[in-house]
Design an enzyme around this catalytic site. Structure first.
Site, PDB file in Angstrom:
ATOM      1  N   GLU A  21      56.838 -71.611  26.123  1.00 41.71           N
ATOM      2  CA  GLU A  21      56.719 -70.270  25.969  1.00 41.71           C
ATOM      3  C   GLU A  21      56.669 -69.541  27.192  1.00 41.71           C
ATOM      4  O   GLU A  21      56.133 -68.360  27.092  1.00 41.71           O
ATOM      5  CB  GLU A  21      55.677 -70.080  24.840  1.00 41.71           C
ATOM      6  CG  GLU A  21      54.468 -70.044  25.386  1.00 41.71           C
ATOM      7  CD  GLU A  21      53.610 -71.438  25.227  1.00 41.71           C
ATOM      8  OE1 GLU A  21      54.375 -72.366  24.944  1.00 41.71           O
ATOM      9  OE2 GLU A  21      52.356 -71.528  25.133  1.00 41.71           O
ATOM     10  N   GLU A  45      57.882 -70.403  19.784  1.00 40.48           N
ATOM     11  CA  GLU A  45      57.841 -69.977  21.051  1.00 40.48           C
ATOM     12  C   GLU A  45      57.811 -68.462  21.333  1.00 40.48           C
ATOM     13  O   GLU A  45      57.280 -67.861  21.963  1.00 40.48           O
ATOM     14  CB  GLU A  45      59.154 -70.408  21.864  1.00 40.48           C
ATOM     15  CG  GLU A  45      59.158 -71.850  22.076  1.00 40.48           C
ATOM     16  CD  GLU A  45      58.079 -72.655  22.224  1.00 40.48           C
ATOM     17  OE1 GLU A  45      57.152 -72.156  22.862  1.00 40.48           O
ATOM     18  OE2 GLU A  45      57.784 -73.758  21.803  1.00 40.48           O
TER      19      GLU A  45
END
Ligand SMILES: [Zn+2]
Length: 874
Positions: free
Chosen positions: A280, A314
């Protein structure tokens, strides 16, 4: 971060064994100006950085994190004076100490460092990848402790700073990073261009990201935020589905969080070489290629769902993790638990027809299995070294934390929970926070004792089993609930232990005769329901993170009316709770099988999936050769009617749930039921799909290939191998073939698969997953374990030696006392620092499987015999 896709639960990134290693608190960074110049001829990079720091106390040294970096020069400027540093490196601690002749006074200063680093092949730091045509690219993966491999830094999550990144890249290569491009100019020289990125928001070093290579993209936007989906050349057409998902999620999150997406743009890229599932990084999310870039028309339902939920995961991190970051890794569960909880919620808002809420229930029952081990861990767990930090990325940080958050949301109500989340994010935006900060905010916003309840689930290991006793008097039902920690270890479970949980729970009776939500705070408490029923469900709504212990009579009664009186999620829990009672000997395996029979008219994909999982497990581990025929007959009797209804071909307009159900039902019939008709049809469809990969629905393809391999000969094996090594298959087809070669029964063929797994033909990210898949195939367990021991030096080297924990995890498939001893002996001399807890857990699972087999196999035999006699068949 998101764990791997095809690979099993453990996700480990480093095997560097090191002592406690925190930076001394001498200075904090405010801004990094970093220039990186990757060299694809030499597979290294040149770096130059200026770090604006604030010196906290008079000091003649500054300590930075640094690994595999060669320093050319280092100076510090403070006031008007510039001094050169003497640099000493501590490899074990991954630190560089810059020593200055004259002490630096508190206040602003700037460090200037020139250095070189390597583009490694270990899928961490700034590493080297290759696309399908062999073109090189460089990309970063920093979580948890690998930013220090790309630039010397204060590489701990609470040293947030802004970053100005510049890349000198070969002409024709794209450069992508956390921020928008501020300028892109030719030079230096004819062959390069220089890309400067805009200044980032304040962020942690582990979230910095960069990719340099030949990539292409599709572009869109949501709420005015530009979104791009990138991939290797030729992949553009496969990015449109991911783009649609990201646009949907962006709108959902902007609304849910009440803070608009806090960064300037979102880039996402699918990478052919990538260790985790996805990462992420702020404004620039990296993925395994197969989890981002798919053929929207052909891809299976499962892959569509995986892509959607991983993107949602994410993107949720952009708020929970990136905007607000945990102070230290001991709270990583708050990042991962939150993103895991949120992934299905966000996608469910877009695709309610997938019923992902049932996958949540299934996920919770799976996590309760991890928490039944003696060697589980509390959600909150101290960790200091990179190896310890890495081992925290496990089923507890993801699954248990998500389940506990779901329980909390149900207890507070979704709107109150959301208001708490919103307040927490606003309070700590661009900063760091702890779990206690989160509880306190939720307690304040809700006026409920969240800060009393949550520590009992977060700081204690394990989960409670809550037994239910009822006493009917007149028209009221006294329900006595008793809690004790559930262990697979029968003697520990009987003994009971000291843990005490505060459990928000809802009770429900049959026929709609009263429902009540209560807070259980004592070992034993009695609550009154206003009417009497024939049973009381202790986890109404199926949102609780606990097991319910029912008497066999109650389970039987529930089974009879389950389809009308219980929701699908509650039925999933009923199956799971019943099986948990079998595991500890409180019920017999026949009770479980009878419950399964009671649910045979159920057509809910997730309920039957839960059931099929257990039915396959029994087939793999508990059925003897003598009982095999009778068990197969029973399985066929149970599932064939559903298979007949579904048929092999999708009907026009059929739902994704029905497609997925067909794959499950054919799978269990072919595997546990060894149904000859199913196996023959699967083989036929496999041949069709090998000739024309588009001709068989991909959702069904995984099943038919798996069944064909289980019953396949060397001719089929060779054909699969040939397809596997042919260029031009879609990635999903590649993984269908890849998975299949682990499913054969012939040890010679499985040995070939294992050799293939460690050959250069397999990307290092996939190598150990294939070995693990052979080990988890009951016909391959012995062969894989012998292979692992004989080839340990090769296996331990895969991916730079930081992923071997995955193989330790896979040994939990062993169900044999002798082999258990071999595993223990072997790993006592071949230590895997990132998998110390994993090894203990695997050994425990082997013990329980051996124990279960010895107790339940005779019971299973007599139950089957009784069934056969009463049905007048077999
Ligand atoms: Zn994550």
């Amino acid at each position: 971060m998101k764990r791997t896709f095809l690979l099993t639960a453990i996700f480990a990134l480093t095997s560097v064994f090191a002592v406690a290693q925190r930076l001394p608190q001498l200075a904090t960074p405010e801004n990094y100006k970093i220039t990186l110049a990757p060299d694809f001829d030499k597979d290294n990079f040149a770096g130059e950085e200026t770090i604006q720091i604030r010196v906290l106390k008079p000091t003649s040294e500054i300590v930075l994190n640094s690994a595999e970096i060669e320093f050319q020069s280092a100076t510090i400027t403070s006031g008007r004076a510039t001094q050169t540093a003497k640099v000493t490196l501590d490899k074990t601690k991954e630190m560089a100490t810059l020593v200055f002749e004259k002490a630096i006074q508190p206040g602003a200063a700037s460090l200037h460092i020139k250095y070189t680093g390597i583009l490694n092949d270990e899928l961490r730091g700034l590493y080297l990848g290759k696309d399908h045509e062999g073109r090189k690219y460089a990309v970063t993966q920093f979580e948890s402790t690998d930013a220090r491999r790309a630039f010397p830094s204060f590489d701990e999550p609470d040293y947030k700073a802004t970053f100005d990144l510049t890349v000198i890249a070969d002409k024709g290569l794209s450069a992508i990073s956390n921020e928008k491009i501020a300028s892109d100019t030719p030079g230096p020289g004819d062959a390069k261009h220089t890309v400067k990125f805009a200044t980032t928001a304040k962020m942690s070093s582990y979230l910095v990201a960069l990719a340099v290579g030949q990539f292409e993209y599709v572009e869109g936007q949501a709420d005015g935020i530009p979104i791009r989906v990138w991939g290797p050349p030729g992949s553009k057409k496969d990015g449109t589905y991911a783009l649609e998902v990201a646009e949907q999620c962006m709108k959902y999150f902007n609304h849910y969080f009440g803070i608009k997406y806090p960064f300037d743009k979102l880039d996402m890229i699918g990478l052919p070489d990538f260790a985790a599932g996805a990462m992420e990084n702020t404004g620039f999310i990296t993925y395994r290629e197969v989890i981002l870039l798919i053929d929207d028309k052909k891809a299976s339902v499962g892959l569509h769902q995986t892509v959607a939920t991983v993107i949602a995961h994410e993107m949720a991190h952009q708020w929970f993790g990136d905007l607000v970051t945990m102070k230290w890794w001991d709270d990583i569960w708050l990042n991962e638990g939150f993103a895991t909880w949120m992934e299905n919620k966000a996608v469910a808002a877009w695709k309610p027809e997938w019923h992902l809420e049932l996958d949540d229930a299934e996920g919770t029952t799976g996590t309760l299995g991890v928490d039944a081990l003696k060697n589980t861990r509390p959600i909150h767990q101290a960790a200091e070294t990179p190896a310890q930090i890495q081992e925290l990325f496990d089923g507890i940080a993801y699954g248990k934390a998500a389940s506990v958050l779901r329980m909390l949301e149900a207890y507070l109500g979704p709107e109150t929970f959301r208001a708490g989340v919103d307040t927490y994010l606003k309070q700590h935006a661009y900063g760091n926070a702890t779990a206690d900060d989160f509880w306190k905010t939720l307690a304040q916003v809700s006026n409920k004792p969240v800060d009393q309840i949550m520590p009992t689930f977060v700081k204690q290991p394990g989960a409670p089993s809550i037994s239910v006793q009822t006493q009917c008097t007149g028209d009221s039902n006294a329900v006595t609930l008793s809690q004790k920690r559930y262990f697979y270890d029968r003697s520990l479970f009987e003994q009971g232990s000291d843990e005490l949980w505060q459990v928000p729970m809802c009770l429900k009776q049959d026929g709609g005769k009263g429902q009540k939500c209560v807070l259980l705070t004592k070992k034993q408490q009695t609550f009154t329901l206003p009417a009497c029923g024939s049973w009381v469900v202790a986890n109404a709504g199926a949102t609780g993170f606990y097991r319910s212990g029912y008497t066999p009579e109650a389970i039987r009664a529930m089974g009879k009316t389950a389809e009308t009186d219980l929701t699908p999620a509650e039925r999933i829990f009923l199956l799971s709770d019943s099986w948990a009672s079998v595991r500890v000997g409180e019920q017999q395996i026949g009770d479980y099988l009878a419950l399964a029979e009671g649910l045979q008219t159920d057509r809910t994909r997730a309920v039957l999936e839960q059931m099929a999982g257990q039915v396959n497990y029994i087939s793999d581990y508990l059925v003897t050769d003598t009982d095999r025929d009778a068990y197969e007959q029973w399985v066929r009797k149970l599932f064939s009617p559903i298979a007949k209804e579904l048929g092999w071909t999708a009907k026009p307009g059929e739902s994704d749930e029905t497609k997925a159900l067909r794959a499950r039902i054919m799978g269990v019939l072919g595997h546990a039921g060894r149904d000859p008709e199913v196996i023959a049809e699967a083989r036929k469809l496999t041949e069709v799909a090998l000739k024309d990969p588009g001709a068989v629905d991909h959702t069904l393809a995984f099943t038919v290939f798996g069944l064909s391999a289980q019953n396949g000969d060397s001719a089929l094996y060779d054909e699969l191998m040939e397809h596997l090594q042919q260029k031009g298959s879609s990635l999903e087809d590649y993984y269908i073939y890849f998975q299949s070669i682990s499913q054969f029964r012939d040890p010679k063929l499985l040995h070939k698969t294992l050799d293939f797994a460690v050959s250069p033909a397999v990307r290092s990210q996939d190598s150990l997953g294939l070995i693990s898949a052979v080990m988890e195939n009951p016909a391959g367990t012995r062969v894989a374990w012998d292979f692992v021991r004989a080839h340990w030096t090769d296996i331990a080297k895969v991916g730079g030696g930081f992923t071997s924990g995955e193989v330790v995890h896979a040994t939990s498939a062993i169900c044999d006392a002798g082999m258990r001893g071999e595993v223990q002996d072997f790993f006592s001399t071949h230590k895997v620092p990132t998998a110390e807890r994993t090894l203990k857990q695997s050994l425990e699972r082997m013990d329980y499987c051996v124990d279960l087999k010895s107790r339940q196999t005779p019971q299973l035999a007599s139950w089957l015999e009784h069934q056969g006699a009463s049905a007048g068949q077999y």
